[in-house]
Design a protein around this motif. Structure first.
Motif, PDB file in Angstrom:
ATOM      1  N   GLU A 111       0.810  -1.221   0.000  1.00  0.00           N
ATOM      2  CA  GLU A 111       0.000   0.000   0.000  1.00  0.00           C
ATOM      3  C   GLU A 111       0.841   1.268   0.000  1.00  0.00           C
ATOM      4  OE1 GLU A 111      -2.478  -3.309   1.637  1.00  0.00           O
ATOM      5  OE2 GLU A 111      -0.416  -2.601   1.884  1.00  0.00           O
ATOM      6  N   VAL A 117      -5.311  -1.049  -2.644  1.00  0.00           N
ATOM      7  CA  VAL A 117      -5.459  -2.381  -3.228  1.00  0.00           C
ATOM      8  C   VAL A 117      -6.535  -3.135  -2.459  1.00  0.00           C
ATOM      9  CG1 VAL A 117      -3.046  -2.472  -3.999  1.00  0.00           C
ATOM     10  CG2 VAL A 117      -3.663  -3.376  -1.751  1.00  0.00           C
ATOM     11  N   PRO A 156      -4.676  -3.618  -7.455  1.00  0.00           N
ATOM     12  CA  PRO A 156      -4.767  -2.157  -7.352  1.00  0.00           C
ATOM     13  C   PRO A 156      -6.104  -1.661  -7.902  1.00  0.00           C
ATOM     14  CG  PRO A 156      -2.635  -2.821  -8.240  1.00  0.00           C
ATOM     15  CD  PRO A 156      -3.493  -4.046  -8.240  1.00  0.00           C
ATOM     16  N   TRP A 183       3.068  -2.246 -12.630  1.00  0.00           N
ATOM     17  CA  TRP A 183       2.219  -1.299 -11.892  1.00  0.00           C
ATOM     18  C   TRP A 183       3.022  -0.108 -11.399  1.00  0.00           C
ATOM     19  CZ3 TRP A 183      -2.499  -0.122 -12.163  1.00  0.00           C
ATOM     20  CH2 TRP A 183      -3.101   0.687 -11.190  1.00  0.00           C
TER      21      TRP A 183
END
Length: 218
Positions: A111, A117, A156, A183
């Motif tokens: 996080e 997420v 996510p 990501w």
């Protein structure tokens, strides 16, 4: 995106920059935003709780930065001539830089760098995405799934638009197979995209440029 945000912030303070200064300010803002997740937790908390004169602090930072650049110009040129950079393929230097930073993600709380997420239960209850659909997307490489702990994966939330992954996610994952690396790149300002954030562009259906840059990393 970054340039627009910087310009709007400056206008709220009654400050106007010429185009060249705005580009420089936006590039620096993007670099700072990309570096923040890699600070230690105590350092991030200290920055967040700072109540002093941030303008004076920023001015000091820029003066120091300008002095170092000015002093280092000739030395950098000599070093470059003596130690030329090896020839690399398109996009490789940027990808190598991202990969070096992303290697630190393994020891960080997800996080702290990936944003919000959630697991499959949350997505089923709040996004109405059946587990079977989510797992099918995951098997096909159509959704970013980040391993958390042993076998658990989290997803996510910023990648979802209207209950499904944004268009272009699968192409990015095809080009950047490591989901953490993919990501990480998607959520940071990309110099190759004029400082814009790739996932924001995908959410706005600006897919072609994002996929083109992602493919230079493969």
């Amino acid at each position: 995106m970054v340039a627009e945000a910087v310009q709007q912030a400056l206008m709220r303070h009654g400050v106007l920059l010429d185009a060249e200064a705005l580009v420089s300010a936006s590039a620096i803002a993007g670099s700072i935003a990309a570096a923040l997740p890699f600070l230690q937790q105590a350092q991030r908390l200290a920055i967040g709780s700072f109540k002093g004169d941030s303008t004076a602090l920023a001015s000091e930072f820029f003066r120091t930065m300008a002095d170092k650049i000015a002093r280092g110009d000739s030395a950098a040129a000599d070093s470059a001539s003596e130690n030329p950079v090896p020839a690399v393929g398109p996009g490789q230097p940027a990808f190598q830089h991202i990969a070096e930073q992303a290697s630190e993600l393994q020891s960080m709380v997800i996080e702290d760098w990936a944003g919000e997420v959630a697991g499959s239960t949350y997505l089923e209850e709040n996004f109405r995405i059946p587990r079977s659909t989510l797992h099918r997307w995951q098997r096909r490489g159509e959704v970013v799934a980040l391993r958390k702990g042993g076998r658990k994966h989290v997803f996510p939330l910023a990648q979802f638009v209207d209950g499904r992954p944004a268009q272009g996610i699968s192409e990015v994952l095809s080009a950047i197979a490591n989901p953490r690396l993919a990501w990480f790149w998607l959520t940071r300002p990309a110099p190759e995209l004029d400082g814009r954030i790739p996932i924001e562009m995908l959410r706005e259906d600006r897919i072609e440029d994002v996929v083109r840059v992602a493919r230079t990393f493969s």
